[in-house]
Motif scaffolding. Sequence first.
Motif, short mmCIF file in Angstrom:
data_model
loop_
_atom_site.label_atom_id
_atom_site.label_comp_id
_atom_site.label_asym_id
_atom_site.label_seq_id
_atom_site.Cartn_x
_atom_site.Cartn_y
_atom_site.Cartn_z
N THR A 1 0.81 -1.22 0.00
CA THR A 1 0.00 0.00 0.00
C THR A 1 0.84 1.26 0.00
OG1 THR A 1 -0.18 0.08 2.43
CG2 THR A 1 -1.86 -1.18 1.26
N ASP A 2 2.13 1.15 -0.22
CA ASP A 2 3.01 2.32 -0.13
C ASP A 2 3.34 2.93 -1.50
OD1 ASP A 2 4.60 0.20 -0.98
OD2 ASP A 2 6.37 0.87 0.13
N ASP A 3 2.67 2.50 -2.56
CA ASP A 3 2.93 3.03 -3.89
C ASP A 3 2.03 4.24 -4.17
OD1 ASP A 3 0.50 1.71 -5.86
OD2 ASP A 3 0.90 0.74 -3.93
N ASP A 4 2.49 5.10 -5.06
CA ASP A 4 1.76 6.32 -5.38
C ASP A 4 0.38 6.03 -5.97
OD1 ASP A 4 4.06 7.59 -4.56
OD2 ASP A 4 4.43 8.62 -6.45
N ALA A 5 0.30 5.05 -6.85
CA ALA A 5 -0.96 4.76 -7.55
C ALA A 5 -2.06 4.38 -6.57
CB ALA A 5 -0.75 3.66 -8.58
N SER A 6 -1.75 3.52 -5.61
CA SER A 6 -2.77 3.10 -4.64
C SER A 6 -3.24 4.28 -3.81
CB SER A 6 -2.20 2.01 -3.73
OG SER A 6 -1.92 0.83 -4.45
N SER B 1 9.59 4.09 5.89
CA SER B 1 10.43 5.19 6.36
C SER B 1 9.60 6.46 6.54
CB SER B 1 11.54 5.46 5.35
OG SER B 1 10.98 5.97 4.14
N GLY B 2 10.17 7.41 7.25
CA GLY B 2 9.51 8.69 7.41
C GLY B 2 9.29 9.38 6.07
N ASP B 3 10.23 9.23 5.15
CA ASP B 3 10.08 9.83 3.82
C ASP B 3 8.91 9.21 3.07
OD1 ASP B 3 12.21 11.52 4.22
OD2 ASP B 3 13.67 10.27 3.13
N THR B 4 8.74 7.90 3.21
CA THR B 4 7.60 7.24 2.57
C THR B 4 6.29 7.77 3.12
OG1 THR B 4 8.83 5.21 2.09
CG2 THR B 4 6.44 5.03 2.21
N MET B 5 6.20 7.89 4.44
CA MET B 5 4.98 8.38 5.07
C MET B 5 4.66 9.81 4.61
SD MET B 5 3.84 5.83 6.77
CE MET B 5 2.49 6.68 7.60
N LYS B 6 5.68 10.64 4.51
CA LYS B 6 5.47 12.02 4.05
C LYS B 6 5.02 12.06 2.60
CE LYS B 6 8.77 14.06 7.30
NZ LYS B 6 10.09 14.74 7.45
N ARG B 7 5.56 11.15 1.78
CA ARG B 7 5.17 11.09 0.37
C ARG B 7 3.70 10.70 0.23
NH1 ARG B 7 5.13 6.68 -2.59
NH2 ARG B 7 6.68 5.60 -1.31
N ILE B 8 3.29 9.69 0.99
CA ILE B 8 1.89 9.26 0.96
C ILE B 8 0.98 10.36 1.50
CG2 ILE B 8 0.22 7.57 1.85
CD1 ILE B 8 2.15 6.42 -0.22
N GLN B 9 1.43 11.01 2.57
CA GLN B 9 0.66 12.10 3.15
C GLN B 9 0.43 13.22 2.13
OE1 GLN B 9 2.64 14.27 6.33
NE2 GLN B 9 0.68 14.63 7.36
N ALA B 10 1.46 13.56 1.39
CA ALA B 10 1.37 14.63 0.40
C ALA B 10 0.34 14.30 -0.69
CB ALA B 10 2.73 14.90 -0.22
N ILE B 11 0.24 13.03 -1.05
CA ILE B 11 -0.71 12.61 -2.08
C ILE B 11 -2.14 12.86 -1.61
CG2 ILE B 11 -1.67 10.59 -3.25
CD1 ILE B 11 1.24 9.53 -3.43
N PHE B 12 -2.43 12.50 -0.37
CA PHE B 12 -3.78 12.72 0.15
C PHE B 12 -4.07 14.21 0.32
CE2 PHE B 12 -3.35 8.25 1.23
CZ PHE B 12 -4.64 7.77 1.03
N GLU B 13 -3.10 14.95 0.82
CA GLU B 13 -3.32 16.37 1.05
C GLU B 13 -3.47 17.13 -0.26
OE1 GLU B 13 -0.29 17.74 3.74
OE2 GLU B 13 -1.33 16.85 5.47
#
Length: 246
Positions: free
Chosen positions: A175-180, A226-238
């Motif tokens: 679930t950590d990919d951009d598309a999902s 990683s923290g970077d992964t979480m921030k990347r996913i967060q940015a997609i939702f925001e």
Amino acid sequence: MSVEGRIHSWESCGTVDGPGIRFIVFMQGCLMRCQYCHNRDTWDLDGGKIVTVDEVMDQVDSYRYFFEASGGGVTASGGEAILQPEFVAELFRRCKEHNIDTCLDTNGMVRNYTPAIDTLLDNTDLVMLDLKQINDDIHRNLVGVSNKRPLQFADYLTKRNQRTWIRYVVVPGYTDDDASAEQLAERIAPMGNVELVELLPYHELGKHKWTALGEEYQLDGVKPPSGDTMKRIQAIFEAKGLKTKY
């Protein structure tokens, strides 16, 4: 006679299952088979112990001061709480009689929309709905069932304008990919009842329960994101205008 239900356990002062300090009732039984489940011992529909709403309320009353001081209340979790809607509905109704905040933590696997479901939701202040994965093929691989029912329940909550938080577990490789994340964000964004998307990093804290049951932990060796992964996913939702936290 007080309504009976089958529970796994309860936790008196939880802080991660809804606002404030919560009394959490972990209901017994679940229809999903999440590979990362940290409550593996709650799956058995016939496990746990039978308790009455009166017994739970006796415990809840002891912690009312903490609820009032922190803005907390009672959370029904699991397992899967919505599999026992009559019990949780009565528990929440009793809580509302005492002005205690109620929260339903659910995966949305509603099989039948009986009147008890509406009674439960009528007495629920907040629904925390776990949406595991928007891609149905990956969802089936990750948790063993289709995402059809959880998504239908999400739409039902929107129809009711039910206050909702969406929970999304970020699992490396699943679930950590951009598309999902982008597809799920697009699905959630129009839902005016969604107050927050809570991003939860995958962890291995429940691995010992699988071992204790003599079973192989399905995601052995998978490390938390990683923290970077979480921030990347967060940015997609925001980017879709959704409020998030993790």
